[in-house]
Motif scaffolding. Structure first.
Motif, PDB file in Angstrom:
ATOM      1  N   LEU A  90     -16.303  81.621  14.421  1.00 47.73           N
ATOM      2  CA  LEU A  90     -16.947  81.684  13.112  1.00 47.73           C
ATOM      3  C   LEU A  90     -18.458  81.671  13.294  1.00 47.73           C
ATOM      4  O   LEU A  90     -19.012  80.788  13.955  1.00 47.73           O
ATOM      5  CB  LEU A  90     -16.490  80.494  12.268  1.00 47.73           C
ATOM      6  CG  LEU A  90     -16.710  80.553  10.756  1.00 47.73           C
ATOM      7  CD1 LEU A  90     -15.951  81.724  10.140  1.00 47.73           C
ATOM      8  CD2 LEU A  90     -16.278  79.237  10.114  1.00 47.73           C
ATOM      9  N   ASP A  91     -19.124  82.659  12.704  1.00 44.69           N
ATOM     10  CA  ASP A  91     -20.571  82.792  12.814  1.00 44.69           C
ATOM     11  C   ASP A  91     -21.270  81.845  11.832  1.00 44.69           C
ATOM     12  O   ASP A  91     -20.633  81.180  11.012  1.00 44.69           O
ATOM     13  CB  ASP A  91     -20.968  84.243  12.538  1.00 44.69           C
ATOM     14  CG  ASP A  91     -22.361  84.587  13.057  1.00 44.69           C
ATOM     15  OD1 ASP A  91     -22.952  83.761  13.778  1.00 44.69           O
ATOM     16  OD2 ASP A  91     -22.841  85.695  12.747  1.00 44.69           O
ATOM     17  N   ALA A  92     -22.618  81.821  11.914  1.00 46.02           N
ATOM     18  CA  ALA A  92     -23.417  80.987  11.014  1.00 46.02           C
ATOM     19  C   ALA A  92     -23.236  81.420   9.563  1.00 46.02           C
ATOM     20  O   ALA A  92     -22.904  82.571   9.272  1.00 46.02           O
ATOM     21  CB  ALA A  92     -24.887  81.073  11.418  1.00 46.02           C
ATOM     22  N   ASP A  93     -23.431  80.471   8.655  1.00 41.85           N
ATOM     23  CA  ASP A  93     -23.358  80.728   7.208  1.00 41.85           C
ATOM     24  C   ASP A  93     -22.037  81.391   6.818  1.00 41.85           C
ATOM     25  O   ASP A  93     -22.000  82.398   6.109  1.00 41.85           O
ATOM     26  CB  ASP A  93     -24.530  81.607   6.765  1.00 41.85           C
ATOM     27  CG  ASP A  93     -25.875  80.922   6.982  1.00 41.85           C
ATOM     28  OD1 ASP A  93     -26.011  79.764   6.563  1.00 41.85           O
ATOM     29  OD2 ASP A  93     -26.764  81.542   7.589  1.00 41.85           O
ATOM     30  N   SER A  94     -20.950  80.815   7.304  1.00 40.72           N
ATOM     31  CA  SER A  94     -19.613  81.359   7.042  1.00 40.72           C
ATOM     32  C   SER A  94     -18.705  80.267   6.500  1.00 40.72           C
ATOM     33  O   SER A  94     -18.897  79.079   6.791  1.00 40.72           O
ATOM     34  CB  SER A  94     -19.008  81.961   8.312  1.00 40.72           C
ATOM     35  OG  SER A  94     -19.818  83.005   8.826  1.00 40.72           O
TER      36      SER A  94
END
Length: 397
Positions: A90-94
């Motif tokens: 999971l990437d940032a701001d997700s």
């Protein structure tokens, strides 16, 4: 020589003594799920909103995930989740919701941000689905896939493998090297794409290369969550008595199982062990531990297609007390790690069939496995005629 329990971990070692909980035998409908996810790694701000509804809390590595949980990353944050041999990044701001996570299906909902899913098992691929806004995606093959939900568009990319996408009454098959973009106005764009090489993709590829090099699932089922870290943090040896045994590296001389970590009460299982070591998921929720000339080794047991997750494979000095809701931050009973071929009996509700499946990797024969259920039923009938001791100042037991 096997470990002799010390201090709080000291209790008796009977094959069926833990089966003395009155809450053990129930219809199969009461069984917990056999499959869970695991928070493998986090970096930066990552929070978990549990299915129990306690609000967002900082995500902790080696925390078990179940249906209803919600994982969120903030600016600069990232998280990795393992479900068997499947890796979710999971990437940032997700924000990722685990809509359903059980023995039949894995259904995720990506609310916003980017997710990379690397599925190594065809069986798990066929059970996997992800919802991205108005787009529902299934995996037709094992492979590597990326999903992105933005403010005005949704993208699903098949780096390796094939995707099946549906939106309303429309459907598409997305082959390897292709992407589907669904815009806010309902228009869909199906096109070839070059490999994405942003920081998120590069980090994901590096992790995948490391995981593949370890041949992590050679000794265990690909359905065994958390086994992907074992080869990076220890070594496998073959033994005549127990088969494959895994020995962790770089531990203090006085290290022993179920010491470095903490307890958490998680429904429906009750007391659950959260280990602090980076590899501390599979060895504390599956298999058994044994001490070989002062060195602790983990024994996964006989290979089974579907290992059953357990909250902590320990024997309790008082199973009834260990099964009560918490009044403090740890159980009221003492514990010790189960030994090879020793049966585990949950303090939570489950059926005899679940119990046999849970102990199948450790049963030395099908006859012993059948005896577990029969002896359990006989002991519960005996206990049902005995009064149950209630703890003082406890409402509702």
């Amino acid at each position: 020589m096997l470990h002799q329990p010390h201090n709080r971990q000291r209790c008796g070692r009977s094959l069926l003594r833990p089966l003395l909980s009155l809450r053990t035998v129930w219809p199969a409908a009461a069984d917990p799920v056999a499959r869970v996810g695991r928070i493998a790694r986090t970096a930066g701000p990552v929070s978990l909103s549990r299915a129990a509804g306690r609000g967002a809390e900082p995500a902790i590595s080696n925390w078990p995930l179940q249906g209803g949980d919600l994982l969120s990353t903030g600016a600069g944050g990232s998280a990795e989740v393992e479900i068997g041999s499947t890796l979710l990044q999971l990437d940032a701001d997700s924000v990722l919701a685990f809509v359903r996570l059980d023995d039949q299906q894995i259904v995720l909902r990506l609310r916003t941000g980017s997710l990379i899913a690397r599925c190594r098992s065809l069986e798990m691929a066929r059970q996997f689905a992800i919802e991205c806004g108005g787009l529902r995606v299934g995996l037709c093959e094992a492979g590597s896939y990326r999903f992105t939900v933005g403010c005005d568009s949704i993208a699903a990319t098949a780096s390796e493998g094939v995707l099946r996408c549906t939106a309303g009454d429309r459907s598409w098959f997305i082959a390897a090297g292709k992407t589907l973009c669904l815009h806010g106005d309902g228009d869909a764009e199906h096109q070839s794409v070059a490999a994405i090489s942003d920081e998120f993709a590069r980090g994901s590829l590096a992790c995948e290369s490391s995981s593949r090099a370890t041949d992590a699932f050679r000794h265990v089922s690909p359905q065994l969550t958390g086994a992907g870290d074992l080869a990076r943090h220890g070594d496998w040896y073959e033994t005549q008595a127990y088969g494959a045994v895994w020995f962790p590296r770089n531990l203090p001389a006085d290290w022993a199982p179920y010491r470095s970590g903490s307890w958490a009460w998680l429904d429906p299982w009750g007391w659950t062990w959260i280990g602090r070591e980076p590899w501390a998921f599979a060895p504390f929720h599956y298999g058994r531990w044994a001490c070989f000339r002062g060195a602790w080794g983990w024994l996964p047991g006989h290979p089974v297609q579907r290992p059953v997750y357990a909250p902590a494979l320990v024997a309790w000095s008082d199973p009834v007390e260990a099964g009560r809701p918490p009044c403090s931050s740890q159980p009221a009973a003492d514990w010790r790690p189960l030994e090879p071929h020793e049966a585990y009996a949950p303090t939570y509700r489950c059926s005899g069939r679940y119990l046999r499946q849970l102990n199948a990797p450790q049963a030395s024969s099908s006859e012993q496995l059948g005896n577990v259920g029969r002896e359990l039923l006989a002991m519960v009938r005996t206990l049902a005629r005995q009064p149950v001791r209630l703890r003082e100042n406890t409402v509702g037991g």
